[in-house]
Enzyme design. Structure first.
Site, short mmCIF file in Angstrom:
data_model
loop_
_atom_site.label_atom_id
_atom_site.label_comp_id
_atom_site.label_asym_id
_atom_site.label_seq_id
_atom_site.Cartn_x
_atom_site.Cartn_y
_atom_site.Cartn_z
N ASP A 87 2.54 -6.16 2.94
CA ASP A 87 1.07 -6.20 3.04
C ASP A 87 0.48 -6.26 1.63
OD1 ASP A 87 1.90 -3.45 2.58
OD2 ASP A 87 -0.14 -2.81 3.06
N GLU A 157 1.73 -0.24 3.20
CA GLU A 157 1.78 0.53 1.96
C GLU A 157 0.40 0.63 1.33
OE1 GLU A 157 2.22 1.84 -2.10
OE2 GLU A 157 1.35 -0.06 -1.47
N1 BES Z 1 2.92 -1.03 -6.21
C1 BES Z 1 1.80 -0.16 -6.25
C2 BES Z 1 2.04 1.11 -7.04
C3 BES Z 1 2.40 0.96 -8.48
C4 BES Z 1 2.00 -0.13 -9.24
C5 BES Z 1 3.15 1.93 -9.08
C6 BES Z 1 2.36 -0.24 -10.58
C7 BES Z 1 3.48 1.85 -10.40
C8 BES Z 1 3.08 0.75 -11.16
C9 BES Z 1 1.40 0.18 -4.82
O1 BES Z 1 1.37 -0.96 -4.00
C10 BES Z 1 0.01 0.74 -4.82
O2 BES Z 1 -0.90 0.02 -5.15
N2 BES Z 1 -0.15 1.98 -4.39
C11 BES Z 1 -1.45 2.56 -4.22
C12 BES Z 1 -1.38 3.74 -3.32
C13 BES Z 1 -1.68 3.45 -1.87
C14 BES Z 1 -1.71 4.74 -1.08
C15 BES Z 1 -2.92 2.66 -1.65
C16 BES Z 1 -2.01 3.04 -5.52
O3 BES Z 1 -1.27 3.42 -6.43
O4 BES Z 1 -3.23 3.01 -5.63
MN MN Z 2 3.00 -2.13 -4.26
MN MN Z 3 -0.57 -2.01 -4.42
#
Ligand code: BES
Ligand code: MN
Ligand code: MN
Length: 459
Positions: A87, A157
Protein backbone atom coordinates in the site's frame (compact mmCIF):
# COMPACT_ATOMS: atom_id res chain seq x y z
CA UNK A 1 23.77 -18.97 -15.33
CA UNK A 2 25.00 -17.16 -12.22
CA UNK A 3 22.83 -14.88 -10.13
CA UNK A 4 24.79 -11.86 -11.40
CA UNK A 5 24.29 -12.89 -15.05
CA UNK A 6 20.57 -13.48 -14.50
CA UNK A 7 20.20 -10.01 -12.99
CA UNK A 8 22.17 -8.41 -15.79
CA UNK A 9 20.08 -10.00 -18.53
CA UNK A 10 16.75 -9.25 -16.81
CA UNK A 11 17.27 -5.64 -15.81
CA UNK A 12 14.71 -4.24 -18.24
CA UNK A 13 12.13 -6.89 -17.37
CA UNK A 14 12.56 -6.21 -13.65
CA UNK A 15 12.01 -2.52 -14.30
CA UNK A 16 8.99 -3.01 -16.55
CA UNK A 17 7.32 -5.15 -13.92
CA UNK A 18 7.94 -2.64 -11.15
CA UNK A 19 6.43 0.03 -13.40
CA UNK A 20 3.29 -2.10 -13.76
CA UNK A 21 3.02 -2.41 -9.99
CA UNK A 22 3.59 1.34 -9.56
CA UNK A 23 0.76 2.12 -11.97
CA UNK A 24 -1.74 0.62 -9.53
CA UNK A 25 -2.87 3.38 -7.13
CA UNK A 26 -3.01 1.20 -4.00
CA UNK A 27 -3.75 4.02 -1.55
CA UNK A 28 -4.82 2.42 1.73
CA UNK A 29 -6.00 5.63 3.43
CA UNK A 30 -8.78 6.18 0.89
CA UNK A 31 -11.48 3.50 0.52
CA UNK A 32 -12.18 4.74 -3.01
CA UNK A 33 -9.04 2.81 -4.01
CA UNK A 34 -10.08 -0.52 -2.47
CA UNK A 35 -10.14 -2.21 -5.88
CA UNK A 36 -6.65 -0.95 -6.69
CA UNK A 37 -5.35 -2.09 -3.33
CA UNK A 38 -6.60 -5.57 -4.16
CA UNK A 39 -5.15 -5.40 -7.66
CA UNK A 40 -1.71 -4.65 -6.19
CA UNK A 41 -2.04 -7.67 -3.88
CA UNK A 42 -2.93 -9.87 -6.86
CA UNK A 43 0.00 -8.51 -8.85
CA UNK A 44 2.45 -9.53 -6.11
CA UNK A 45 0.74 -12.89 -5.73
CA UNK A 46 1.09 -13.65 -9.46
CA UNK A 47 4.75 -12.65 -9.51
CA UNK A 48 5.54 -14.78 -6.46
CA UNK A 49 3.91 -17.76 -8.15
CA UNK A 50 5.76 -17.07 -11.40
CA UNK A 51 9.05 -16.94 -9.50
CA UNK A 52 8.38 -20.35 -7.98
CA UNK A 53 6.87 -19.72 -4.55
CA UNK A 54 4.52 -22.29 -3.02
CA UNK A 55 1.29 -21.88 -1.05
CA UNK A 56 0.86 -18.38 -2.40
CA UNK A 57 -2.34 -16.96 -1.05
CA UNK A 58 -4.26 -13.73 -0.78
CA UNK A 59 -5.28 -13.75 2.87
CA UNK A 60 -8.36 -11.62 3.47
CA UNK A 61 -8.53 -9.51 6.63
CA UNK A 62 -11.10 -7.13 8.05
CA UNK A 63 -9.21 -4.54 5.98
CA UNK A 64 -6.82 -5.02 3.08
CA UNK A 65 -5.49 -8.47 2.15
CA UNK A 66 -2.11 -9.87 3.09
CA UNK A 67 -0.10 -11.69 0.42
CA UNK A 68 1.57 -14.81 1.74
CA UNK A 69 3.90 -17.21 -0.05
CA UNK A 70 6.80 -19.48 0.82
CA UNK A 71 9.54 -21.71 -0.46
CA UNK A 72 10.70 -24.35 1.97
CA UNK A 73 13.70 -26.05 0.40
CA UNK A 74 14.68 -27.95 3.53
CA UNK A 75 12.95 -27.73 6.94
CA UNK A 76 16.34 -28.10 8.61
CA UNK A 77 17.66 -24.93 7.05
CA UNK A 78 17.02 -21.47 8.49
CA UNK A 79 13.98 -19.50 7.35
CA UNK A 80 13.79 -15.82 6.45
CA UNK A 81 10.42 -14.08 6.76
CA UNK A 82 10.31 -11.18 4.30
CA UNK A 83 7.91 -8.41 5.34
CA UNK A 84 6.93 -5.35 3.34
CA UNK A 85 3.90 -3.36 2.24
CA UNK A 86 2.25 -2.84 -1.14
CA UNK A 87 0.00 0.00 0.00
CA UNK A 88 1.06 3.59 -0.54
CA UNK A 89 0.36 7.03 0.89
CA UNK A 90 -2.15 9.32 -0.83
CA UNK A 91 -0.53 11.27 -3.69
CA UNK A 92 -2.15 14.66 -2.92
CA UNK A 93 -1.39 17.50 -3.55
CA UNK A 94 -1.30 16.33 -7.16
CA UNK A 95 -0.39 19.74 -8.58
CA UNK A 96 3.01 19.54 -6.90
CA UNK A 97 4.05 16.47 -8.89
CA UNK A 98 6.19 17.14 -11.98
CA UNK A 99 4.84 13.93 -13.55
CA UNK A 100 1.68 12.04 -12.52
CA UNK A 101 2.18 9.89 -9.39
CA UNK A 102 0.87 6.69 -10.95
CA UNK A 103 2.60 7.04 -14.31
CA UNK A 104 6.17 6.08 -13.42
CA UNK A 105 8.91 7.89 -15.33
CA UNK A 106 12.68 7.94 -15.07
CA UNK A 107 14.62 11.16 -14.54
CA UNK A 108 18.13 11.86 -13.32
CA UNK A 109 18.63 13.94 -10.17
CA UNK A 110 21.66 15.31 -8.38
CA UNK A 111 21.86 12.34 -6.02
CA UNK A 112 20.66 9.86 -8.67
CA UNK A 113 22.73 10.76 -11.75
CA UNK A 114 21.93 7.38 -13.31
CA UNK A 115 18.21 7.96 -13.03
CA UNK A 116 15.42 7.52 -10.53
CA UNK A 117 11.91 6.15 -10.89
CA UNK A 118 9.36 8.84 -10.04
CA UNK A 119 6.07 7.45 -8.73
CA UNK A 120 4.12 7.19 -5.49
CA UNK A 121 5.41 4.07 -3.72
CA UNK A 122 8.59 3.89 -5.82
CA UNK A 123 10.68 3.83 -2.64
CA UNK A 124 8.02 3.35 0.06
CA UNK A 125 7.58 0.50 -0.33
CA UNK A 126 6.71 -1.08 -3.67
CA UNK A 127 10.18 -0.62 -5.16
CA UNK A 128 11.77 -2.15 -2.09
CA UNK A 129 9.24 -4.99 -1.79
CA UNK A 130 9.68 -5.83 -5.44
CA UNK A 131 13.46 -6.16 -5.01
CA UNK A 132 12.70 -9.13 -2.75
CA UNK A 133 10.38 -10.73 -5.31
CA UNK A 134 13.06 -10.35 -8.00
CA UNK A 135 15.91 -11.51 -5.75
CA UNK A 136 13.79 -14.60 -5.07
CA UNK A 137 13.23 -15.10 -8.80
CA UNK A 138 16.98 -14.90 -9.39
CA UNK A 139 17.78 -17.40 -6.66
CA UNK A 140 15.11 -19.80 -7.89
CA UNK A 141 16.10 -19.51 -11.55
CA UNK A 142 19.80 -20.01 -10.86
CA UNK A 143 19.41 -22.70 -8.20
CA UNK A 144 21.10 -20.50 -5.60
CA UNK A 145 18.37 -20.18 -2.98
CA UNK A 146 20.26 -21.41 0.06
CA UNK A 147 17.62 -21.31 2.79
CA UNK A 148 13.86 -21.16 3.28
CA UNK A 149 11.89 -18.04 2.64
CA UNK A 150 8.41 -16.86 3.58
CA UNK A 151 6.80 -13.69 2.26
CA UNK A 152 4.22 -11.63 4.11
CA UNK A 153 3.38 -8.47 2.20
CA UNK A 154 0.61 -6.35 3.69
CA UNK A 155 -1.65 -3.58 2.43
CA UNK A 156 -2.22 -1.49 5.54
CA UNK A 157 1.18 -0.32 6.74
CA UNK A 158 0.47 3.30 5.87
CA UNK A 159 -2.71 3.21 7.96
CA UNK A 160 -1.24 1.54 11.03
CA UNK A 161 -1.20 -2.22 10.18
CA UNK A 162 -4.38 -2.72 12.21
CA UNK A 163 -5.17 -6.16 10.83
CA UNK A 164 -1.67 -7.55 10.55
CA UNK A 165 -1.27 -8.05 14.31
CA UNK A 166 -4.28 -10.37 14.60
CA UNK A 167 -3.12 -12.17 11.42
CA UNK A 168 0.31 -12.82 12.96
CA UNK A 169 -1.22 -14.04 16.21
CA UNK A 170 -3.57 -16.38 14.33
CA UNK A 171 -0.77 -17.71 12.07
CA UNK A 172 2.11 -18.25 14.48
CA UNK A 173 2.86 -21.72 13.14
CA UNK A 174 2.81 -20.68 9.49
CA UNK A 175 5.03 -17.66 10.20
CA UNK A 176 7.70 -19.60 12.08
CA UNK A 177 11.07 -18.27 10.99
CA UNK A 178 14.51 -17.31 12.25
CA UNK A 179 14.44 -13.64 11.36
CA UNK A 180 12.29 -11.01 9.68
CA UNK A 181 13.96 -9.19 6.79
CA UNK A 182 12.50 -5.80 5.91
CA UNK A 183 13.46 -3.31 3.21
CA UNK A 184 11.43 -0.23 4.11
CA UNK A 185 14.05 2.18 5.49
CA UNK A 186 16.88 4.34 4.20
CA UNK A 187 20.65 4.27 3.85
CA UNK A 188 22.75 7.38 4.54
CA UNK A 189 23.83 7.86 0.90
CA UNK A 190 24.53 5.75 -2.17
CA UNK A 191 28.22 5.70 -1.29
CA UNK A 192 27.54 5.32 2.45
CA UNK A 193 25.54 2.18 3.22
CA UNK A 194 23.88 1.89 6.61
CA UNK A 195 21.40 -0.31 8.42
CA UNK A 196 18.76 1.09 10.75
CA UNK A 197 18.94 -0.67 14.11
CA UNK A 198 16.09 1.23 15.67
CA UNK A 199 12.78 2.81 14.75
CA UNK A 200 10.63 5.25 16.65
CA UNK A 201 7.16 4.44 17.90
CA UNK A 202 4.13 6.57 17.24
CA UNK A 203 1.19 7.96 19.09
CA UNK A 204 -1.29 9.81 16.85
CA UNK A 205 -4.30 11.82 17.93
CA UNK A 206 -6.89 14.08 16.41
CA UNK A 207 -8.26 16.94 18.48
CA UNK A 208 -11.44 18.96 18.17
CA UNK A 209 -11.92 22.27 19.95
CA UNK A 210 -15.41 23.71 20.11
CA UNK A 211 -16.19 27.26 21.17
CA UNK A 212 -19.63 28.77 20.58
CA UNK A 213 -22.44 26.48 19.40
CA UNK A 214 -22.39 28.06 15.90
CA UNK A 215 -20.20 30.19 13.64
CA UNK A 216 -20.51 33.82 14.71
CA UNK A 217 -20.04 37.28 13.20
CA UNK A 218 -16.48 38.10 14.22
CA UNK A 219 -17.37 41.74 14.71
CA UNK A 220 -20.55 41.30 16.70
CA UNK A 221 -19.06 38.65 19.03
CA UNK A 222 -15.29 38.94 18.46
CA UNK A 223 -13.38 39.85 21.59
CA UNK A 224 -15.96 38.42 23.96
CA UNK A 225 -16.11 34.76 22.91
CA UNK A 226 -13.19 32.31 22.81
CA UNK A 227 -12.11 31.67 19.22
CA UNK A 228 -11.37 27.92 19.01
CA UNK A 229 -8.67 28.46 16.37
CA UNK A 230 -6.83 31.00 18.51
CA UNK A 231 -7.18 28.71 21.52
CA UNK A 232 -6.05 25.60 19.65
CA UNK A 233 -3.01 27.40 18.24
CA UNK A 234 -2.04 28.53 21.73
CA UNK A 235 -2.59 25.07 23.21
CA UNK A 236 -0.39 23.46 20.56
CA UNK A 237 2.31 26.11 20.94
CA UNK A 238 2.32 25.60 24.71
CA UNK A 239 3.30 21.96 24.30
CA UNK A 240 6.96 22.94 23.74
CA UNK A 241 8.82 25.08 26.27
CA UNK A 242 11.56 27.58 25.43
CA UNK A 243 14.11 24.76 25.28
CA UNK A 244 11.83 22.84 22.92
CA UNK A 245 11.15 20.17 25.49
CA UNK A 246 7.65 18.73 25.39
CA UNK A 247 5.60 20.04 28.31
CA UNK A 248 3.16 17.17 28.79
CA UNK A 249 3.70 16.05 32.41
CA UNK A 250 5.31 12.60 32.54
CA UNK A 251 6.12 12.57 28.79
CA UNK A 252 9.82 11.87 29.33
CA UNK A 253 9.47 9.65 32.40
CA UNK A 254 10.20 6.39 30.58
CA UNK A 255 12.57 7.74 27.94
CA UNK A 256 15.72 5.68 27.90
CA UNK A 257 18.61 8.12 28.22
CA UNK A 258 21.61 6.92 26.27
CA UNK A 259 25.06 6.73 27.79
CA UNK A 260 27.81 8.99 26.48
CA UNK A 261 29.32 5.97 24.73
CA UNK A 262 26.02 5.12 23.01
CA UNK A 263 25.59 8.72 21.91
CA UNK A 264 29.12 8.74 20.53
CA UNK A 265 28.26 5.58 18.58
CA UNK A 266 25.23 7.25 16.98
CA UNK A 267 27.31 10.28 16.09
CA UNK A 268 29.77 8.17 14.12
CA UNK A 269 27.36 8.41 11.18
CA UNK A 270 28.50 11.10 8.78
CA UNK A 271 26.31 14.18 8.94
CA UNK A 272 26.77 17.58 7.36
CA UNK A 273 24.63 20.27 8.94
CA UNK A 274 25.19 22.81 6.16
CA UNK A 275 24.12 20.34 3.46
CA UNK A 276 21.12 19.31 5.54
CA UNK A 277 19.94 22.91 5.84
CA UNK A 278 20.63 23.62 2.19
CA UNK A 279 18.73 20.54 1.03
CA UNK A 280 15.67 21.58 3.04
CA UNK A 281 15.95 25.28 2.27
CA UNK A 282 15.96 26.26 5.96
CA UNK A 283 18.02 28.93 7.70
CA UNK A 284 18.54 26.80 10.78
CA UNK A 285 17.53 23.53 12.35
CA UNK A 286 15.20 23.39 15.32
CA UNK A 287 14.78 21.01 18.22
CA UNK A 288 15.27 19.91 21.75
CA UNK A 289 18.10 21.73 23.50
CA UNK A 290 21.07 19.55 24.31
CA UNK A 291 20.74 17.25 21.30
CA UNK A 292 21.97 17.41 17.71
CA UNK A 293 20.05 16.51 14.55
CA UNK A 294 20.98 12.81 14.50
CA UNK A 295 19.95 12.51 18.14
CA UNK A 296 16.78 14.56 17.73
CA UNK A 297 15.57 12.25 14.95
CA UNK A 298 17.06 9.01 16.21
CA UNK A 299 16.80 8.76 19.98
CA UNK A 300 14.53 11.58 21.16
CA UNK A 301 10.73 11.75 21.15
CA UNK A 302 8.81 14.51 19.35
CA UNK A 303 5.43 16.19 19.14
CA UNK A 304 4.32 17.62 15.79
CA UNK A 305 1.14 19.06 14.43
CA UNK A 306 0.49 17.29 11.10
CA UNK A 307 -2.55 19.26 10.05
CA UNK A 308 -4.71 22.05 11.41
CA UNK A 309 -7.95 23.42 10.08
CA UNK A 310 -11.10 25.34 10.82
CA UNK A 311 -12.90 28.54 9.93
CA UNK A 312 -12.98 30.14 6.53
CA UNK A 313 -10.27 29.18 4.01
CA UNK A 314 -12.03 30.06 0.75
CA UNK A 315 -11.26 32.98 -1.53
CA UNK A 316 -11.36 36.50 -0.16
CA UNK A 317 -12.28 37.40 3.40
CA UNK A 318 -15.19 36.17 5.47
CA UNK A 319 -15.44 37.72 8.91
CA UNK A 320 -16.28 34.70 10.98
CA UNK A 321 -15.57 33.53 14.48
CA UNK A 322 -15.72 29.78 13.93
CA UNK A 323 -17.42 27.30 16.17
CA UNK A 324 -14.76 24.60 15.77
CA UNK A 325 -11.07 24.01 15.14
CA UNK A 326 -9.25 20.73 14.51
CA UNK A 327 -5.72 19.37 14.44
CA UNK A 328 -3.90 16.09 13.88
CA UNK A 329 -0.95 15.62 16.18
CA UNK A 330 1.73 12.94 16.13
CA UNK A 331 4.23 12.02 18.77
CA UNK A 332 7.28 9.94 17.81
CA UNK A 333 8.33 7.70 20.66
CA UNK A 334 11.58 6.12 21.75
CA UNK A 335 12.43 3.22 24.05
CA UNK A 336 10.90 2.67 26.64
CA UNK A 337 7.89 4.89 26.00
CA UNK A 338 4.64 3.15 25.26
CA UNK A 339 2.07 4.51 22.83
CA UNK A 340 -1.00 3.81 24.96
CA UNK A 341 0.37 5.60 28.05
CA UNK A 342 1.62 8.52 25.97
CA UNK A 343 -1.76 8.90 24.26
CA UNK A 344 -3.39 8.93 27.71
CA UNK A 345 -0.92 11.52 29.02
CA UNK A 346 -1.60 13.68 25.99
CA UNK A 347 -5.35 13.43 26.44
CA UNK A 348 -5.22 14.32 30.13
CA UNK A 349 -2.91 17.24 29.51
CA UNK A 350 -4.83 18.57 26.53
CA UNK A 351 -8.07 18.52 28.49
CA UNK A 352 -6.42 20.17 31.49
CA UNK A 353 -5.06 23.16 29.55
CA UNK A 354 -8.34 23.92 27.75
CA UNK A 355 -9.87 27.17 29.03
CA UNK A 356 -13.50 27.14 30.21
CA UNK A 357 -14.64 28.87 27.01
CA UNK A 358 -14.07 25.77 24.88
CA UNK A 359 -14.79 22.06 24.98
CA UNK A 360 -12.17 19.62 23.67
CA UNK A 361 -12.35 16.09 22.34
CA UNK A 362 -9.23 13.97 21.82
CA UNK A 363 -9.62 11.06 19.42
CA UNK A 364 -6.72 8.56 19.44
CA UNK A 365 -5.67 7.08 16.09
CA UNK A 366 -3.36 4.14 15.46
CA UNK A 367 -0.09 3.90 17.31
CA UNK A 368 3.01 1.77 17.44
CA UNK A 369 5.87 0.94 19.73
CA UNK A 370 9.52 1.86 19.28
CA UNK A 371 12.10 -0.86 18.59
CA UNK A 372 15.81 -1.40 18.77
CA UNK A 373 17.20 -4.30 16.74
CA UNK A 374 20.41 -6.19 17.55
CA UNK A 375 23.64 -5.54 15.66
CA UNK A 376 25.38 -8.71 16.77
CA UNK A 377 22.90 -11.31 15.50
CA UNK A 378 23.69 -13.79 12.73
CA UNK A 379 21.12 -12.05 10.54
CA UNK A 380 22.53 -8.57 11.13
CA UNK A 381 26.02 -9.83 10.40
CA UNK A 382 24.75 -11.44 7.18
CA UNK A 383 23.16 -8.15 6.13
CA UNK A 384 26.33 -6.28 7.03
CA UNK A 385 28.46 -8.66 4.99
CA UNK A 386 26.03 -8.57 2.06
CA UNK A 387 26.18 -4.77 1.94
CA UNK A 388 29.92 -4.80 2.34
CA UNK A 389 30.11 -7.16 -0.65
CA UNK A 390 27.96 -5.03 -2.95
CA UNK A 391 28.90 -1.51 -1.77
CA UNK A 392 32.53 -2.24 -0.93
CA UNK A 393 31.99 -0.60 2.48
CA UNK A 394 30.77 -1.86 5.80
CA UNK A 395 27.31 -0.41 6.57
CA UNK A 396 27.02 1.97 9.52
CA UNK A 397 24.39 1.10 12.14
CA UNK A 398 21.92 4.00 12.39
CA UNK A 399 18.66 4.91 14.13
CA UNK A 400 15.70 5.56 11.87
CA UNK A 401 13.35 8.37 12.78
CA UNK A 402 10.31 6.81 11.10
CA UNK A 403 8.06 4.06 12.37
CA UNK A 404 7.09 0.57 11.25
CA UNK A 405 4.71 -0.28 14.07
CA UNK A 406 4.48 -3.98 13.29
CA UNK A 407 8.18 -4.61 13.99
CA UNK A 408 7.62 -4.45 17.76
CA UNK A 409 4.75 -6.90 17.39
CA UNK A 410 6.93 -9.38 15.45
CA UNK A 411 9.18 -9.46 18.48
CA UNK A 412 6.42 -9.62 21.08
CA UNK A 413 4.07 -12.09 19.37
CA UNK A 414 6.31 -14.13 17.05
CA UNK A 415 9.50 -13.91 19.10
CA UNK A 416 11.30 -12.69 15.97
CA UNK A 417 13.92 -9.99 15.65
CA UNK A 418 14.04 -7.96 12.47
CA UNK A 419 16.81 -6.75 10.20
CA UNK A 420 15.98 -3.41 8.61
CA UNK A 421 18.00 -3.69 5.42
CA UNK A 422 16.50 -0.78 3.50
CA UNK A 423 17.94 0.84 0.37
CA UNK A 424 16.08 4.15 -0.04
CA UNK A 425 17.40 7.62 0.68
CA UNK A 426 15.75 10.07 3.09
CA UNK A 427 15.79 12.54 0.18
CA UNK A 428 13.67 10.22 -2.01
CA UNK A 429 10.57 12.23 -1.05
CA UNK A 430 8.65 9.42 0.67
CA UNK A 431 5.09 10.54 1.44
CA UNK A 432 5.80 13.77 -0.50
CA UNK A 433 5.16 14.88 -4.08
CA UNK A 434 7.73 13.52 -6.56
CA UNK A 435 8.61 10.41 -4.56
CA UNK A 436 11.33 8.51 -6.37
CA UNK A 437 13.70 5.57 -6.07
CA UNK A 438 17.13 5.36 -7.66
CA UNK A 439 17.75 2.76 -10.35
CA UNK A 440 21.09 2.23 -8.65
CA UNK A 441 19.26 1.53 -5.37
CA UNK A 442 16.77 -0.85 -7.00
CA UNK A 443 19.36 -3.05 -8.66
CA UNK A 444 21.86 -2.79 -5.80
CA UNK A 445 19.10 -3.85 -3.43
CA UNK A 446 18.24 -6.92 -5.49
CA UNK A 447 21.88 -7.96 -5.63
CA UNK A 448 22.44 -7.35 -1.91
CA UNK A 449 19.38 -9.40 -0.95
CA UNK A 450 20.72 -12.43 -2.84
CA UNK A 451 23.97 -12.15 -0.88
CA UNK A 452 22.02 -11.81 2.37
CA UNK A 453 20.35 -15.17 1.78
CA UNK A 454 23.65 -16.78 0.87
CA UNK A 455 25.44 -15.48 3.99
CA UNK A 456 22.51 -16.08 6.33
CA UNK A 457 22.23 -19.70 5.18
CA UNK A 458 25.93 -20.36 5.65
CA UNK A 459 26.84 -22.06 8.92
N1 BES B 1 8.75 3.07 5.44
C1 BES B 1 8.18 4.01 6.34
C2 BES B 1 8.95 4.17 7.63
C3 BES B 1 10.37 4.62 7.53
C4 BES B 1 10.83 5.41 6.48
C5 BES B 1 11.26 4.25 8.50
C6 BES B 1 12.15 5.81 6.40
C7 BES B 1 12.56 4.68 8.46
C8 BES B 1 13.01 5.46 7.40
C9 BES B 1 6.75 3.58 6.64
O1 BES B 1 6.06 3.22 5.48
C10 BES B 1 6.01 4.73 7.24
O2 BES B 1 5.82 5.71 6.56
N2 BES B 1 5.53 4.60 8.47
C11 BES B 1 4.70 5.58 9.08
C12 BES B 1 3.95 5.00 10.22
C13 BES B 1 2.57 4.51 9.89
C14 BES B 1 1.86 4.06 11.15
C15 BES B 1 1.74 5.48 9.13
C16 BES B 1 5.50 6.73 9.62
O3 BES B 1 6.66 6.56 10.01
O4 BES B 1 4.95 7.82 9.63
MN1 MN C 1 7.15 2.02 4.28
MN1 MN D 1 5.41 5.14 4.50
Amino acid sequence: MTAAQYLESNKQKFLDELFELLRIPSISADTAYKGDVEAAAFYIKDKLIAAGADKVEICPTAGNPIVYGEKIIDPNLPTVLVYGHYDVQPAVPLELWDTPPFEPTIRATEVHPNGAIFARGACDDKGQVYMHVKAFEIMMATGTLACNVKFMIEGEEEVGSTNLGPFCIANKERLKADVVLISDTSIIANDTPSIDCGLRGLSYVEVEVTGPNRDLHSGVYGGAVANPINILAKMIASMHDDKNHITIPGFYDKVLELSAAERAEINKAPFNLEEYKKDLGIGDVWGEEGFNVLERTGIRPTLDCNGIWGGYIGEGAKTVLPSKAFAKISMRLVPNQDSHSITELFQKHFESIAPAGVKVVVKPHHGGEPVVTPIDSKAYLAAEKAMETTYGKKPIPTRGGGSIPIVALFERELGLKSVLMGFGLDSDALHSPNEHYGLFNYYKGIETITYFFQYFAAK
